[in-house]
Design a protein around this motif. Structure first.
Motif, PDB file in Angstrom:
ATOM      1  N   LYS A   7       0.834  -1.204   0.000  1.00  0.00           N
ATOM      2  CA  LYS A   7       0.000   0.000   0.000  1.00  0.00           C
ATOM      3  C   LYS A   7       0.870   1.256   0.000  1.00  0.00           C
ATOM      4  O   LYS A   7       0.512   2.272  -0.601  1.00  0.00           O
ATOM      5  CB  LYS A   7      -0.922  -0.001   1.216  1.00  0.00           C
ATOM      6  N   GLU A   8       2.017   1.165   0.668  1.00  0.00           N
ATOM      7  CA  GLU A   8       2.929   2.305   0.684  1.00  0.00           C
ATOM      8  C   GLU A   8       3.516   2.535  -0.704  1.00  0.00           C
ATOM      9  O   GLU A   8       3.652   3.673  -1.161  1.00  0.00           O
ATOM     10  CB  GLU A   8       4.049   2.060   1.696  1.00  0.00           C
TER      11      GLU A   8
ATOM     12  N   GLU B 258       2.068   1.780  -3.493  1.00  0.00           N
ATOM     13  CA  GLU B 258       0.973   2.334  -4.292  1.00  0.00           C
ATOM     14  C   GLU B 258       0.809   3.835  -4.037  1.00  0.00           C
ATOM     15  O   GLU B 258       0.593   4.616  -4.972  1.00  0.00           O
ATOM     16  CB  GLU B 258      -0.323   1.597  -3.976  1.00  0.00           C
TER      17      GLU B 258
END
Length: 255
Positions: free
Chosen positions: A95-96, A98
């Motif tokens: 997620k980081e 992204e």
């Protein structure tokens, strides 16, 4: 409820509290006195200025539990726990990646009437903070500086919302904008300038968010600065391919 959550100054809170107590005839109740004595722990008027980044007291824990519970179950053994917890960490890192990709792939469309300030926000802040800031810039367009007082070393600006007389905020700022504070204290709470401060920047014809109002933790290079200060190198390519978002994978493959 209004006394608890209202974004009032202390003197306004006290006036509303005693008006409410008198209205309902409970001034002599012991429990009312006890609640008032503990007002520093529940009234927004006294909590203002403490940095919570828009989180309530337990929100951080609840958010973390929600992520971990997707991967870790109470029935797991120690070895299973470690294996699935590692999967959870990989998800967080993905997620980081992204989020970093969203910041790097291009600039969002400018939508407010304060284009130059909005451009300054894009250049400095992460994409998530930018979208938070857009609503602040929109609200700032409805603000008016109705009075300014020069005290020599600083100015005191009185800001009011258009069409809402009687509700004012005071913004204290030096002439070079190195020090700016507002009585709403949202800058201290959330780490981004409020619409009242933005209104003063517009009045002063300032085209960029002053460095004094940019919290480093919300900037695009916050992670790089933190990593360099700790002497740790974290390589995003260590994230397994299966966990990297497809949009990021496509971009990587094109290069």
């Amino acid at each position: 409820m209004d006394c608890m959550l209202g974004n009032y100054e202390v003197r306004t809170f006290q006036r509303k509290w005693f008006e409410m107590v008198e209205k309902f005839g409970i001034a002599n109740k012991r429990w009312v006195h006890d609640i008032y004595e503990r007002r520093h722990s529940w009234a927004t008027a006294y909590i203002r200025g403490k940095f919570f980044t828009e989180f309530q007291t337990t929100s951080r824990c609840e958010g973390l539990h929600a992520v971990i519970s997707r991967y870790v179950k109470s029935r797991y053994s120690y070895t299973e726990f470690l294996r699935h917890f590692h999967r959870c960490l990989m998800f967080v890192r993905a997620k980081e990646v992204e989020a970093d990709f969203e910041c790097a792939k291009g600039d969002p469309v400018m939508t407010t009437n304060l284009k130059q300030l909005e451009r300054s926000v894009v250049e400095n802040y992460t994409r998530v903070i930018f979208y938070l800031f857009v609503s602040i810039l929109d609200r700032a367009c409805a603000m008016r500086v109705v009075d300014s007082e020069d005290n020599g070393s600083y100015f005191i600006h009185t800001v009011s919302r258009y069409g809402t007389p009687g509700k004012d905020w005071r913004v204290v700022a030096t002439s070079d904008m190195r020090e700016v504070r507002c009585t709403c204290m949202r800058m201290e709470c959330f780490g981004v300038p409020c619409e009242h401060i933005i209104a003063v920047l517009v009045l002063s014809n300032v085209h960029e968010i002053p460095r004094s109002l940019i919290l480093p933790r919300w900037t695009k290079d916050a992670k790089l600065v933190a990593v360099q200060s700790m002497g740790v190198i974290w390589d995003a390519t260590l994230v397994p391919d299966g966990l990297v978002p497809e949009s990021v994978q496509d971009c990587m493959s094109q290069h």
